[in-house]
Design an enzyme around this catalytic site. Sequence first.
Site, PDB file in Angstrom:
ATOM      1  N   THR A   1      35.911  23.994  53.122  1.00 24.53           N
ATOM      2  CA  THR A   1      35.163  25.970  53.931  1.00 24.53           C
ATOM      3  C   THR A   1      33.842  25.377  53.378  1.00 24.53           C
ATOM      4  OG1 THR A   1      37.040  27.162  53.726  1.00 24.53           O
ATOM      5  CG2 THR A   1      34.255  27.741  53.128  1.00 24.53           C
TER       6      THR A   1
ATOM      7  N   ASN B   1      45.972  23.643  62.348  1.00 24.47           N
ATOM      8  CA  ASN B   1      46.234  23.958  60.857  1.00 24.47           C
ATOM      9  C   ASN B   1      47.369  24.878  61.318  1.00 24.47           C
ATOM     10  OD1 ASN B   1      43.997  25.836  61.561  1.00 24.47           O
ATOM     11  ND2 ASN B   1      44.104  26.664  59.894  1.00 24.47           N
TER      12      ASN B   1
ATOM     13  N   GLN C   1      43.362  19.367  58.173  1.00 26.50           N
ATOM     14  CA  GLN C   1      44.626  19.293  58.438  1.00 26.50           C
ATOM     15  C   GLN C   1      45.421  17.544  58.542  1.00 26.50           C
ATOM     16  OE1 GLN C   1      46.968  20.893  57.441  1.00 26.50           O
ATOM     17  NE2 GLN C   1      45.287  22.646  56.857  1.00 26.50           N
TER      18      GLN C   1
ATOM     19  N   HIS D   1      42.847  19.028  48.259  1.00 23.73           N
ATOM     20  CA  HIS D   1      44.152  20.069  47.427  1.00 23.73           C
ATOM     21  C   HIS D   1      45.376  19.669  48.777  1.00 23.73           C
ATOM     22  CE1 HIS D   1      43.679  23.726  50.077  1.00 23.73           C
ATOM     23  NE2 HIS D   1      43.001  23.477  50.206  1.00 23.73           N
TER      24      HIS D   1
ATOM     25  N   THR E   1      25.083  20.827  40.177  1.00 23.08           N
ATOM     26  CA  THR E   1      26.153  19.227  39.035  1.00 23.08           C
ATOM     27  C   THR E   1      27.293  19.294  39.369  1.00 23.08           C
ATOM     28  OG1 THR E   1      25.738  20.620  37.476  1.00 23.08           O
ATOM     29  CG2 THR E   1      26.892  18.808  36.666  1.00 23.08           C
TER      30      THR E   1
ATOM     31  N   CYS F   1      44.219  31.217  54.920  1.00 22.10           N
ATOM     32  CA  CYS F   1      42.888  31.756  55.129  1.00 22.10           C
ATOM     33  C   CYS F   1      42.914  33.047  55.681  1.00 22.10           C
ATOM     34  CB  CYS F   1      41.515  30.146  55.414  1.00 22.10           C
ATOM     35  SG  CYS F   1      41.926  29.157  54.815  1.00 22.10           S
TER      36      CYS F   1
END
Length: 379
Positions: A70, A153, A181, A201, A237, A325
């Site tokens: 995203t 997706n 995807q 992921h 960071t 989502c």
Amino acid sequence: MLYLDHAATGPVRPEVRDAMLPFLGERYGNPSSHHTVGEDAAAVLADARRRVATVLGMRPGDVIFTSGATEANNLAIKGVVLAGLLRHGHPGHVVTSAVEHESILASVDYLERVHGTAVTRLPVDADGLVSPEVLADALRDDTALVSLGYANNEIGTVQDAAGLAAVTANAHVPFHLDAVQAAGWLPLAGTGADALSIAGHKIGAPQGIGALAIRGRIPLEPLLHGGGQERDRRSGTQNVAGAVGLAVALELAERERGTSSERVSALRQAVTERVLALVPEARLTGHPSRRLPGTASFTFAGVSGEAVLLELERRGVVSSSGSACAAGSDEPSHVLLALGVAPEVAQASVRFSFGHRAEIDPGPLADAIAASVAAVRSR
């Protein structure tokens, strides 16, 4: 429990977890720190960046580590268009399609609403494909970016990335490809895209790490301001452990891509054929052959998709009705509506997405799907 929602997320691979562990413990340095602990972290980050770039067919300096897809999509779209606005003084024009992920659609909506950017949302055919000819006709002199998904997706349709990239290259318009995807299923290098988004992921890395690879010649306005990390394109960071995990997961997925795609594609096809034979009202959505190996999405006319999902879970099968989502929305899928599916049918959608290492007997699975639809229909 049989988990068939890998398009939403999947488990962390043991090899990835093992590679990350040192950077969650004794090697905890900040890569921006100018001492030996920080320099060790910086070297590890640079190595992860190089490895990701190699799989994507980009240069290491093109890779920006993000918190996920995203953020990567937001940075690609808003960053390129806002950079053009600052340089040229006008809001420009963006081209996308009607079937994109929410992070793309919401980003272009924001630019349209807040900055006055003109947006063209291309139609798709009944299988979800964007025509290169339609794309060519949509481009304008002020087009700042084309942003499209490599593979959808929800329905798994795979776009003609090379054909679309040829159109944008001929017009000298930057082309952003949402490859979230596609990773692990399709080649990521050589697509012709100027920018690629990926998420860890989906391929065995943890949630919370992703990347945008964007060619250095393309001006990019940062969305996160601060210490100027990631070559002043994304402050904050860096997640060193996550970057290592992403690099390892991406390399493993690319190494196994050929065999896993062939095996899972055969599995998906067997399940699809049996479901269509057992459930007369079932319809496979998306392109029949230009599709991701691991995605099969059906509509079951006359029943509630959510009710079918509950029946499936009672039988030990976990799947979804579409994009995670958009979870909780009662609205029909915007993807299916764009394909011309009637709203009442679009609400009866169920997606099964297999993992890259899936080994499942297709017969009992298809039987469970058919039994679940029949149970809902009998109420």
